[in-house]
Every structure is written in C-alpha cells, then in structure tokens.
Design an enzyme around this catalytic site. Structure first.
Site, mmCIF file in Angstrom:
data_model
loop_
_atom_site.group_PDB
_atom_site.id
_atom_site.type_symbol
_atom_site.label_atom_id
_atom_site.label_comp_id
_atom_site.label_asym_id
_atom_site.label_seq_id
_atom_site.Cartn_x
_atom_site.Cartn_y
_atom_site.Cartn_z
ATOM 1 N N SER A 122 0.801 -1.231 0.000
ATOM 2 C CA SER A 122 0.000 0.000 0.000
ATOM 3 C C SER A 122 0.832 1.278 0.000
ATOM 4 C CB SER A 122 -0.946 0.016 1.209
ATOM 5 O OG SER A 122 -0.207 -0.117 2.406
ATOM 6 N N ASP A 149 -4.117 7.887 7.666
ATOM 7 C CA ASP A 149 -5.003 6.921 8.321
ATOM 8 C C ASP A 149 -4.201 6.077 9.313
ATOM 9 O OD1 ASP A 149 -3.793 4.823 6.958
ATOM 10 O OD2 ASP A 149 -5.516 4.378 5.671
ATOM 11 N N HIS A 192 -1.046 4.649 7.337
ATOM 12 C CA HIS A 192 -0.382 5.255 6.181
ATOM 13 C C HIS A 192 -0.081 6.740 6.364
ATOM 14 C CE1 HIS A 192 -2.692 1.730 4.705
ATOM 15 N NE2 HIS A 192 -1.525 1.477 4.150
#
Ligand SMILES: *[C@@H]1O[C@H](CO)[C@@H](O)[C@H](O)[C@H]1NC(C)=O
Ligand SMILES: *[C@@H]1O[C@H](CO)[C@@H](O)[C@H](O)[C@H]1NC(C)=O
Ligand SMILES: *[C@@H]1O[C@H](CO)[C@@H](O)[C@H](O)[C@H]1NC(C)=O
Length: 365
Positions: A39, A327, A330
C-alpha cells in the site's frame, strides 16, 4: 489567398521540432520507473481486483487533497512514488492492471495494498510480489512486440525498480498469535527476505539493473499498533521485526551487488526517517505524529477511515498536512513528499549507497 508569412512558418517549424524533441526526450532519455510492493506504493491496482474495502482506498476522504477524488492511493494526496516520478521528469505512473496495450509511458505500477513477499500473506485479496514479477515479465514481452527487442531491452535495463514490501507480511504475522510460537522472528524474517531475494533475482533476469528498496518503517508506532498496547506505547515486537528485516535486507542488497554483474541499488532508511517525524513532528512542520488524521478510537488507530470497512463512523481532521499519518497505517501526503525528497537527493545517512537522483542518472554497466 495569401501564403503563410515567414514568422508563422518558422513558428510552425520550431513548434514541431520542440514537440518531437520533447517526445523523444521523455521516451528515450528518461529512465522508466517500475513500481512494486504494497500500500505504500499502490496507485490503484486493488480497485481492479476482487478484494474487500480493507485492501482498498477508492472512497472518500482518500485522495481529497491533491487528486480531489479517491484514486485508490492510501493517503490524502500523492504517494512517495508520485513525487519520485515528478523528480525523474516522468508522468504519473499508472497501475499496470489499468494499462492498455500500446499505453506504455514512462513505467508501470504493479503494487497492491496488502501484498507481501510471502504468497500466503492475505492470499486471495492481493496481488502478491511473485505475481507482480510475472506481470513485469508479461509487460516485457508486450514491449518487445510493440517496439522491438533492442528498444524494449534498453527500457528494461535503464529503468528503476522501486519496491516497498514486507510490512504486510509482518502485520499479518503479528495478528496470528500462534505463528511465533512455532517459528522464531528471525526465521520468519529469513523467509520474507529469501522470497524478496528471489524476486530481485527474477527482475534482474528480465533485465532490470537498478533497484530502489524502501525499508520497513517504524511499524510498531503506527496508530493501528498503538491501540494494541498499554497506554498507546509502540509495539516492541513489531519494531523488532522491522529492525531485523532492515538489517537482513541491507545485507542481501550488498551481497547481490557482488554477485550480479551491473546490479545497482538504493536503500531508503524509512525506519529512521519515519521515527524522527513520529517523535519530533514539529521539527518537520507537523503538529501531530501519533494520532492519525482519519479513523476512529484512540489515536484514530482503528482503520475505519472512509466508513466502508464494516464501521460507518469515523473522524477526519481538518488539516491533514499537520499529521504524519493520514489513516491508521499510512503517511499523509506531506510526509510522503518529505520521504520522496530524501530518497531523491538525500545523504547516505538516509538513502545509500546512492540516492535516486544518482541511480536514475547512472548509465547501466
Ligand atoms: C470475489 O470474491 C468473493 C468472496 O471471496 C466471491 O464470492 C466472488 O464470487 C468473487 N467474484 C469474482 C468475480 O471472482
Ligand atoms: C518463501 O516463502 C515460503 C513460504 O511462503 C518458504 O517456504 C520458502 O522457503 C521461502 N523461500 C525462500 C527462498 O526463502
Ligand atoms: C474498531 O471499531 C469497531 C466499532 O466501534 C469495533 O467493533 C472494533 O473492535 C474496533 N477495532 C479495533 C481494532 O479496535
């Protein structure tokens, strides 16, 4: 009827010259960027695969700051790789899975949120690293068909292969309480590194020579880890895994450099650069280094950002640029920009033995 005047003709000639040199410049001189991993690097791959919202960020407020729509990137704006592409004079690199034949422009992004080096990590929900290598092999074949062997070979050889992998392998392991009863942390890290090594050798075999590896960040101090410990402390176990990984990764990169002719690499110390910002946010222009901008619960460490992951309620900060974390897992765009800048032209204390500016410039051996 009048014939065009000289200035207009000249303008037309210069304009076409300019257009063609610009075009050649982009396709021939600037090294391509091939992106792999999880990610940290996923620019929308998982929008196209059969997975769940846990592995997706294609809903608001993701993307709100820069793109103004959710692209699938796990942040409010751009990723590290988006800034690197800009520094390297390349366009934004699209997900490979979204590219059509003949679309190739400066690179391809194979990264998939949740992907690990181990095939079993979130199996069935992600494109694992081995599969990403298979996709590179497919792309290489297509390029040979489209532009001829010689040109394709040059693009593959001069390209930079930017990889972020491992965090999901360790994340998944930490949530499997039985795992470390049957296996030491060292053995698990050895397995992850072994599988990364196989993929690096695979990329080399396809023809890649320049590798940029993002180390594991301070995994134990991300908001989603703080909610698992007493008083919001960092998870020592997670940090230990990250450190073991980074030591083993730097050792294997140095070894590959001696074993594989022409192999060049950059290693980015994400652990140190990340932990500095978590610990001393104001030194880097942030207000908050522990709590995420988006999520719920303590430290907004519950990964509910966007309200699509089984829980509808979540909170969102007003100024994501004041937060290190967007978040629960991240970094914010602003943090990503700082990381990218350090990778591009930072000193060997954070990016070594070469920074990316040098790696991109080097003529392949
Ligand atoms: C996607 O995955 C779900 C659950 O894993 C499954 O029920 C569904 O059939 C899959 N859809 C496709 C198109 O593969
Ligand atoms: C890769 O991972 C698998 C487990 O998924 C493991 O059995 C294998 O030994 C690893 N390969 C290397 C070269 O370490
Ligand atoms: C996240 O929030 C939901 C709803 O409040 C809750 O059921 C869940 O246990 C929370 N998860 C964690 C890891 O705290």
């Amino acid at each position: 009827m009048s014939t065009p005047t000289l200035p207009i003709l000249l303008f037309a000639v210069f304009a076409s010259l300019f257009a063609s040199t610009r075009c050649d410049h982009q396709s021939q001189k600037d090294a391509a960027l091939f992106i792999f991993g999880d990610s940290v690097n996923d620019a929308g791959t998982n929008n196209y695969i059969n997975t769940t919202a846990f592995f997706r960020a294609n809903f608001p407020p993701y993307g709100e700051t820069f793109f103004r729509y959710p692209t699938g990137r796990f942040t409010n704006g751009r990723l590290i790789v988006d800034f690197i592409a800009e520094y390297a004079n390349l366009p934004l690199i699209p997900p490979y899975i979204q590219m059509k034949d003949g679309d190739f422009m400066g690179g391809a992004n194979f990264a998939s949120a949740g992907a690990g080096a181990l095939v079993d990590t979130y199996k069935g929900y992600v494109v694992d690293l081995k599969m990403q290598l298979k996709q590179l092999e497919q792309l290489e074949k297509k390029l040979r068909k489209e532009m001829g062997s010689e040109k394709a070979k040059g693009i593959i050889k001069e390209g930079v292969y930017l990889i972020s992998i491992g965090s999901s392998d360790y994340g998944a392991a930490l949530f499997d309480p039985a795992l470390f009863q049957s296996l030491s942390m060292e053995d698990y890290v050895g397995m992850v590194i072994g599988n990364i090594t196989t993929v690096l050798q695979g990329i080399y075999k396809v023809g890649g020579r320049k590798f940029a590896m993002i180390g594991i960040g301070q995994l134990g101090c991300v908001p989603s880890m703080r909610i698992l410990t007493r008083n919001g402390a960092c998870s020592d176990e997670a940090n230990k895994l990250a450190k073991l990984h980074n030591v083993a990764l730097t050792a294997i990169l140095a070894k590959l450099e001696t074993q594989l002719q022409g192999f060049e690499y950059s290693y980015f110390d994400y652990y140190t650069t990340g932990s500095e910002r978590i610990q001393y946010p104001s030194k880097y222009g942030f207000k908050e280094g522990k709590t995420a901008c988006c999520g719920s619960g303590p430290y907004r460490g519950n990964s509910t950002c966007g309200g699509q992951r089984g829980v509808k309620e979540y909170s969102l900060c007003r100024h994501p640029e004041k937060y290190v974390f967007f978040d629960a897992d991240h970094a914010s765009e602003r943090a990503n920009r700082q990381f990218a800048q350090l990778m591009w032209n930072g000193s060997p204390s954070v990016i070594r033995p070469h920074n990316l500016k040098a790696l991109f410039k080097h003529e392949g051996a």
